[in-house]
Design a protein around this motif. Structure first.
Motif, PDB file in Angstrom:
ATOM      1  N   THR A  37       0.971  -1.114   0.044  1.00 24.30           N
ATOM      2  CA  THR A  37      -0.072  -0.054   0.130  1.00 24.30           C
ATOM      3  C   THR A  37       1.001   1.176  -0.065  1.00 24.30           C
ATOM      4  O   THR A  37       1.688   1.442   0.800  1.00 24.30           O
ATOM      5  CB  THR A  37      -1.000  -0.063   1.204  1.00 24.30           C
ATOM      6  N   PHE A  38       0.434   2.172  -0.987  1.00 24.50           N
ATOM      7  CA  PHE A  38       0.795   3.519  -0.910  1.00 24.50           C
ATOM      8  C   PHE A  38      -0.056   4.462  -0.150  1.00 24.50           C
ATOM      9  O   PHE A  38      -1.190   4.428  -0.663  1.00 24.50           O
ATOM     10  CB  PHE A  38       1.154   4.192  -2.284  1.00 24.50           C
ATOM     11  N   SER A  39       0.122   4.723   0.695  1.00 22.26           N
ATOM     12  CA  SER A  39      -0.832   5.696   1.647  1.00 22.26           C
ATOM     13  C   SER A  39      -0.270   7.134   2.115  1.00 22.26           C
ATOM     14  O   SER A  39       0.707   7.437   1.468  1.00 22.26           O
ATOM     15  CB  SER A  39      -0.888   4.968   3.001  1.00 22.26           C
ATOM     16  N   SER A  40      -1.207   7.992   2.279  1.00 20.58           N
ATOM     17  CA  SER A  40      -0.999   9.461   2.275  1.00 20.58           C
ATOM     18  C   SER A  40      -0.267   9.822   1.226  1.00 20.58           C
ATOM     19  O   SER A  40       0.364  10.646   1.286  1.00 20.58           O
ATOM     20  CB  SER A  40      -0.036   9.586   3.441  1.00 20.58           C
ATOM     21  N   ILE A  41      -1.166   9.743   0.017  1.00 19.93           N
ATOM     22  CA  ILE A  41      -0.619  10.180  -1.278  1.00 19.93           C
ATOM     23  C   ILE A  41      -1.018  11.716  -1.493  1.00 19.93           C
ATOM     24  O   ILE A  41      -1.915  12.036  -1.109  1.00 19.93           O
ATOM     25  CB  ILE A  41      -1.257   9.272  -2.326  1.00 19.93           C
ATOM     26  N   PRO A  42       0.098  12.421  -1.921  1.00 23.35           N
ATOM     27  CA  PRO A  42       0.040  13.901  -1.854  1.00 23.35           C
ATOM     28  C   PRO A  42      -1.386  14.127  -2.953  1.00 23.35           C
ATOM     29  O   PRO A  42      -1.183  13.577  -3.772  1.00 23.35           O
ATOM     30  CB  PRO A  42       1.333  14.272  -2.159  1.00 23.35           C
ATOM     31  N   GLN A  43      -1.712  15.163  -2.493  1.00 21.21           N
ATOM     32  CA  GLN A  43      -3.071  15.660  -3.287  1.00 21.21           C
ATOM     33  C   GLN A  43      -2.719  16.641  -4.288  1.00 21.21           C
ATOM     34  O   GLN A  43      -3.532  17.439  -4.985  1.00 21.21           O
ATOM     35  CB  GLN A  43      -4.091  16.095  -2.639  1.00 21.21           C
ATOM     36  N   THR A  44      -1.376  16.637  -4.499  1.00 20.26           N
ATOM     37  CA  THR A  44      -0.822  18.027  -5.260  1.00 20.26           C
ATOM     38  C   THR A  44      -0.500  17.615  -6.805  1.00 20.26           C
ATOM     39  O   THR A  44      -0.051  18.497  -7.561  1.00 20.26           O
ATOM     40  CB  THR A  44       0.494  18.394  -4.587  1.00 20.26           C
ATOM     41  N   TYR A  45      -0.898  16.216  -7.155  1.00 19.55           N
ATOM     42  CA  TYR A  45      -0.540  15.973  -8.644  1.00 19.55           C
ATOM     43  C   TYR A  45      -2.092  15.854  -9.129  1.00 19.55           C
ATOM     44  O   TYR A  45      -2.957  16.238  -8.532  1.00 19.55           O
ATOM     45  CB  TYR A  45       0.142  14.550  -8.520  1.00 19.55           C
ATOM     46  N   THR A  46      -1.878  15.479 -10.498  1.00 24.78           N
ATOM     47  CA  THR A  46      -3.127  15.361 -11.248  1.00 24.78           C
ATOM     48  C   THR A  46      -3.249  13.857 -11.487  1.00 24.78           C
ATOM     49  O   THR A  46      -4.492  13.342 -11.478  1.00 24.78           O
ATOM     50  CB  THR A  46      -3.278  16.309 -12.426  1.00 24.78           C
ATOM     51  N   HIS A  47      -2.450  13.243 -11.854  1.00 24.50           N
ATOM     52  CA  HIS A  47      -2.275  11.752 -12.137  1.00 24.50           C
ATOM     53  C   HIS A  47      -1.270  11.125 -11.590  1.00 24.50           C
ATOM     54  O   HIS A  47      -0.465  11.540 -11.126  1.00 24.50           O
ATOM     55  CB  HIS A  47      -2.206  11.628 -13.871  1.00 24.50           C
ATOM     56  N   LEU A  48      -1.612   9.829 -11.301  1.00 24.49           N
ATOM     57  CA  LEU A  48      -0.794   8.843 -10.754  1.00 24.49           C
ATOM     58  C   LEU A  48      -0.142   7.687 -11.823  1.00 24.49           C
ATOM     59  O   LEU A  48      -1.192   7.430 -12.568  1.00 24.49           O
ATOM     60  CB  LEU A  48      -1.434   8.128  -9.611  1.00 24.49           C
TER      61      LEU A  48
END
Lengths: 187, 173, 159
Positions: A37-48
């Motif tokens: 799991t990748f958690s606490s993903i920053p919300q500062t991008y548009t795509h992953l």
């Protein structure tokens, strides 16, 4: 088997920048879990985008699917579809009310030195007006068996994505499994 | 060294929708283009056709394509040519609500004086086993002109609010 | 220190040639992406590749050629699925992902998209049966790639 969080190997945010494609984190499995799991993903991008290799300890010379679960949801809140080739024929499938989004057969189901591989893309992951669509291009080849697929899945929830779990339904990921998460700026 | 993977522009469709999403005056300073789109249309069906044009060029037969597609339980292949580049499918009005597809275009060497070949992947999802699509597609824009504009057109209706398109330039040196 | 997404090298053919090689590839990235935009000079090509001069490779592929949606597999070093996609006179592109290419514990897996708008579109996975880090890639065929064909190698570095 209920999933157990895998090892969080490094979480050096934006360690390598310059340009709009940035590395966020890398995870390597430790053999004790079917999930990473990748958690606490920053919300500062548009795509992953998630790129990686995978092996699961299933004791079979075969390939298995790589799934994605979002925000820790393990319920039957996904659909999944795919077009794939297994070396003999091209087939297509669709499954509803399932527990993960499909990314193709990117896991080799045995120990040893063979791995499968995946490139997974999630667009507009912070947008709260959209259910999340996941796209995966992945495959495994072991010189006589193999599968290559374009898979997709829908998470029936419009929440912004704060965590992404890579999931293998057959067995625990071995320590040869590693995935990297990248953020792509767009706004 | 210049940045390698750089956003050129982005479009988000507002309330009221739009029949077209466009990128114009594309800088000629990159090597390749990467276009990501998240689209939904208002067509009264499960999914809708999307067309693409480069440089406003609508010459008959200037676009050609070939694809492998999966729709539920059916694997198929098709090819075509025309005055638009057809890139099926996008979810539309009767499809699962709040659901947008993914289109990914990679266009190498978009500024060089040769025809433009491209790699396309499309997924269109929905809460049913049939109908929905995954597509591997190759396409050709038979023009030696550099790509300076891209126009994405909704075939039968309009792109709904929250549809997006983001264009990136990738530089080889 | 490498950036996340960075060009490593590029080759554009000033004269027709049968092969292109990227050597001395640094081991400092996580994945490599090879973008090919090419055309056969005069005869249909069926590209192959070598990693570190080795051809111990195999592949599984799925394709659509306008007539058949099919799949195949083989124990060889071809990097296309069918010989349709590199037909003479038609522009072709390939995007090849060499995943975790520098690790020394696993065999190496390559994901490929091959496209020819007139002949076919494919997905392919290939495996190199070696745990060595990849330090060279040779992309070649029995005939020539035409003048103007380009081959660009990028590196992607994970945190």
């Amino acid at each position: 088997m209920s999933p157990i969080l895998g090892v969080w190997a490094s979480a050096q945010q934006s360690a390598f920048v310059v340009g709009d494609y940035e590395s966020i984190a890398t995870i390597t499995a430790n053999g004790t879990s079917q999930s990473l799991t990748f958690s606490s993903i920053p919300q500062t991008y548009t795509h992953l985008q998630i790129r990686g290799i995978a092996q699961a300890s299933y004791s079979s010379n075969d390939y298995g699917s790589i799934g994605v679960r979002l925000n820790g949801d393990t319920g039957s809140n996904y659909t999944r579809h795919g077009i794939k080739g297994n070396g003999t024929s091209a087939t297509s499938f669709g499954i509803t009310s399932t527990t993960f989004a499909e990314c193709g057969d990117g896991a080799y189901l045995n120990t040893g030195t063979t791995v499968g591989t995946s490139v997974i893309t999630i667009l507009d992951y912070t947008n709260t007006n959209k259910n999340t669509t996941v796209r995966g291009f992945s495959g495994t080849d072991n010189n006589g068996i193999g599968s290559i697929a374009l898979g997709s899945g829908l998470w029936l929830n419009t929440a912004a994505i704060t965590s992404v779990t890579i999931y293998q339904q057959n067995a625990n990921f071995t320590d040869k499994t590693t995935f990297a998460l990248y953020g792509i700026k767009g706004n | 060294m210049a940045n390698t993977f750089v956003k050129i522009g982005s479009v988000t469709v507002g309330s009221g929708g739009s029949g077209t999403i466009s990128f114009s005056s594309i800088p000629q300073t990159y090597t390749d283009l990467q276009l990501f789109m998240s689209l939904r249309t208002s067509n009264a069906s499960n999914q809708d056709q999307v067309n693409v044009r480069f440089n406003g060029n609508s010459t008959a037969g200037i676009y050609s394509w070939m694809r492998l597609a999966g729709e539920g339980t059916t694997a198929s292949t098709a090819s075509g040519s025309g005055n638009n580049l057809e890139v099926n499918w996008a979810p539309s009005a009767t499809q699962t609500s709040n659901t947008f597809g993914q289109h990914s275009f990679y266009i190498p060497n978009y500024t060089v004086s040769q025809n433009k070949s491209m790699s396309i992947e499309i997924v269109s999802e929905g809460n049913a086993g049939q109908v929905y699509g995954q597509v591997l597609q190759g396409a050709l824009f038979s023009s030696t002109a550099a790509v300076t504009s891209i126009e994405i057109q909704c075939f039968g209706s309009i792109f709904v609010q929250y549809s997006t398109a983001t264009l990136y330039g990738i530089k080889k040196s | 220190m490498p950036k996340t997404y960075e060009p490593i090298a590029t080759q554009t053919l000033g004269s027709a040639a049968a092969s292109v090689t990227f050597s001395s590839i640094p081991s400092t990235y996580t994945d490599l992406v090879l973008v090919v935009n090419a055309k056969a000079q005069s005869s249909d090509l069926y590209p192959q590749y070598k990693l570190n001069t080795s051809t111990t490779l195999s592949r599984t592929y799925v394709y659509g050629d306008g007539t058949t949606a099919g799949s195949g597999r083989s124990s060889d070093n071809y990097i296309v699925g069918t010989n349709q996609v590199y037909a003479s006179g038609f522009l072709f592109n390939a995007i090849c992902h060499f995943m975790n290419y520098a690790n020394t514990t696993t065999y190496k897996t390559v994901l490929v998209r091959n496209n020819n708008a007139s002949r076919g579109s494919e997905g392919l996975v290939s495996m190199w049966r070696s745990t060595d880090a990849i330090n060279s890639i040779e992309y070649y065929a029995s005939g020539n790639f035409d003048v103007g064909s380009t081959f660009t190698l990028y590196g992607i570095k994970a945190a």
